[in-house]
Design an enzyme around this catalytic site. Structure first.
Site, PDB file in Angstrom:
ATOM      1  N   ARG A  65       0.671  -1.285   0.000  1.00 23.26           N
ATOM      2  CA  ARG A  65      -0.067   0.067   0.037  1.00 23.26           C
ATOM      3  C   ARG A  65       0.708   1.044  -0.130  1.00 23.26           C
ATOM      4  O   ARG A  65       0.039   2.322   0.058  1.00 23.26           O
ATOM      5  CB  ARG A  65      -1.135  -0.051   1.196  1.00 23.26           C
ATOM      6  CG  ARG A  65      -1.914  -1.054   1.108  1.00 23.26           C
ATOM      7  CD  ARG A  65      -3.195  -0.946   1.992  1.00 23.26           C
ATOM      8  NE  ARG A  65      -2.836  -0.704   3.373  1.00 23.26           N
ATOM      9  CZ  ARG A  65      -3.731  -0.514   4.314  1.00 23.26           C
ATOM     10  NH1 ARG A  65      -5.099  -0.612   4.087  1.00 23.26           N
ATOM     11  NH2 ARG A  65      -3.340  -0.139   5.681  1.00 23.26           N
ATOM     12  N   ASP A  66       2.315   1.225  -0.107  1.00 21.43           N
ATOM     13  CA  ASP A  66       2.837   2.486  -0.261  1.00 21.43           C
ATOM     14  C   ASP A  66       3.999   2.259  -1.172  1.00 21.43           C
ATOM     15  O   ASP A  66       5.248   2.605  -0.747  1.00 21.43           O
ATOM     16  CB  ASP A  66       3.433   2.953   1.267  1.00 21.43           C
ATOM     17  CG  ASP A  66       3.804   4.409   1.307  1.00 21.43           C
ATOM     18  OD1 ASP A  66       3.473   4.997   0.416  1.00 21.43           O
ATOM     19  OD2 ASP A  66       4.454   4.636   2.366  1.00 21.43           O
ATOM     20  N   LEU A  67       4.091   1.529  -2.032  1.00 19.95           N
ATOM     21  CA  LEU A  67       5.065   1.382  -2.912  1.00 19.95           C
ATOM     22  C   LEU A  67       5.236   2.602  -3.783  1.00 19.95           C
ATOM     23  O   LEU A  67       4.451   3.159  -4.375  1.00 19.95           O
ATOM     24  CB  LEU A  67       4.743   0.246  -3.989  1.00 19.95           C
ATOM     25  CG  LEU A  67       4.621  -1.305  -3.219  1.00 19.95           C
ATOM     26  CD1 LEU A  67       4.054  -2.255  -4.482  1.00 19.95           C
ATOM     27  CD2 LEU A  67       6.131  -1.588  -2.824  1.00 19.95           C
TER      28      LEU A  67
END
Length: 442
Positions: free
Chosen positions: A46-48
């Protein structure tokens, strides 16, 4: 953790600009390999983004910063809007439900574009305009990109998550398959049945009343639904989890932070107090420069373990955990008031950003009490502190302990370990916190 000497992929792109196609593909193949591994183990990142992709001395990619990741459950959806806006999928910024893998796929598409072009497909300093661009799914395609990689980008950056490429689609794409190292995507059979745990084998035999030969044959069959093989792997997993838990000693948690000095940083417009925090390795806020702290406070303000010979007051230490909010202070407090009203809590307003709350315990006929106070961490982040109160004397002693400046901690759940707060009150306090947090999350 290993030392990752190559730094962030973001810095690498800034230094080199757009990469040669073969180099971008090599990085991208490694990224997809790691993301595929996470998804197969029911984890969504969710935070690539390039800032969270590190390079080792061999220029191999390491996926980092799982502070916003979550476990996926079959049949359940996620809805938290998190991550970095430029890399967030349309459904995430729109506050819609999502399964998980599809939002990582979108982020990987943005990363691939950044590798190939040295710029972002969706970018604007004005956030609402940026969101409109993301929701439109329209991005510039430079002429120098070949048609094969353009088709992959368009599949990954599909606004409709149902039409977006999956990991399997990416792995089968002709552009991706070129020069793809075999080791990045090993056989689906992850467990090596040639090496077995004898104790686990014997436990399966005892539970099922079977022979060791039968268990070995079940493992060698490769049938993922064989009950003996499933039992064996469950035992292995539980042993692994137990081994990891045994490594986490209590002292390690207390050593995770140090008490902030009693000094303030001017905070406007609400004049909240704020103090420097020791960074926690797991970030919760999407901004890369924000951190979460887990602090062990001592009355003297010294680091844990340094003041144990200075008197018994050290026993009244406190511990904190929690989350932060980027909403406006008034909006945060309005949500708190609504949640307390819904839960039938009683409260007294000390100031607009500080209230004392109580909930009468019907079983014991007494009140559980706590203090809620909002603090500011930086220009965009605010922290709501939950403090346990057994009586007014506890409140006064807590203020003396912390000094005149409030300590910023993330939606903190605090409890004193002295005689003022007993076990029953502590549990009631935690129940109040849980009820309020659940209500706020709805």
């Amino acid at each position: 953790m290993e030392y990752v000497s190559g730094g962030e992929l973001f810095d690498y792109i800034v230094k080199h600009g757009k990469l040669q196609e073969h180099e971008a593909r090599r990085f991208f193949q490694q990224i997809i390999s790691g993301v595929d591994y996470c998804h197969r183990h029911m984890i969504v990142h969710r935070d690539l983004k390039p800032e969270n992709l590190l390079l080792d001395h061999n220029m191999h990619v390491k996926i980092a910063d799982f502070g916003l990741s979550n476990m996926m459950m079959d049949g359940e959806f996620l809805r938290t809007s998190c991550g970095s806006p430029n890399y967030a999928a349309p459904e995430v910024i729109s506050g819609k439900l999502y399964a998980g893998p599809e939002v990582d796929i979108w982020s990987c598409g943005v990363i691939l574009y950044a590798l190939l072009c040295g710029t972002l497909p969706f970018d604007d300093e004005h956030v609402p305009t940026l969101f409109r661009k993301i929701k439109s799914g329209i991005f510039p395609i430079p002429e120098y990109l070949n048609k094969s990689v353009v088709s992959l980008l368009c599949q990954m950056l599909q606004v409709d998550p149902m039409k977006r490429a999956s990991i399997e689609d990416i792995k089968k794409h002709e552009w991706f398959q070129k020069d793809c190292p075999a080791y990045l995507f090993p056989s689906p059979v992850e467990q090596d049945s040639s090496v077995v745990d004898i104790e686990a084998i014997r436990e399966v035999c005892d539970k099922f009343g079977v022979t060791e030969v039968e268990v070995h044959n079940a493992l060698l069959s490769g049938d993922p639904h064989d009950q003996l093989a499933i039992a064996y792997h469950l035992i292995i997993d539980n042993k692994r989890i137990a081994d990891e838990a045994a490594k986490a000693e209590i002292k390690d948690f207390y050593a995770a932070g140090s008490p902030p000095p009693v000094s303030s940083i001017s905070a406007s417009p609400c004049n909240f107090g704020s103090s420097p925090m020791k960074p926690h390795p797991e970030r919760i806020a999407p901004s890369r420069d924000r951190s979460v702290s887990l602090s062990h406070h001592t009355p003297s303000g010294g680091a844990p373990g340094t003041d144990r010979g200075r008197g018994s007051s050290v026993k009244r230490a406190k511990w904190h955990l929690g989350i932060r909010s980027q909403s406006k202070p008034n909006d945060i407090m309005m949500e708190v008031y609504r949640a307390m009203k819904h839960l039938d809590f009683e409260w007294k307003v000390i100031n607009p950003y500080h209230v004392r709350v109580r909930d009468k315990n019907k079983l014991h006929g007494r009140y559980a009490m706590m203090s809620l106070q909002l603090y500011q961490v930086d220009s965009k982040s605010y922290l709501l502190d939950f403090k346990s109160l057994s009586n007014d004397e506890t409140e006064q002693s807590n203020q003396a302990l912390l000094g005149s400046v409030p300590t910023p901690v993330q939606m903190n759940v605090s409890t004193t370990t002295g005689n003022k707060t007993n076990g029953h009150h502590t549990m009631e306090f935690f129940e109040m916190c849980a009820a309020l947090i659940i209500q706020l999350a709805r």
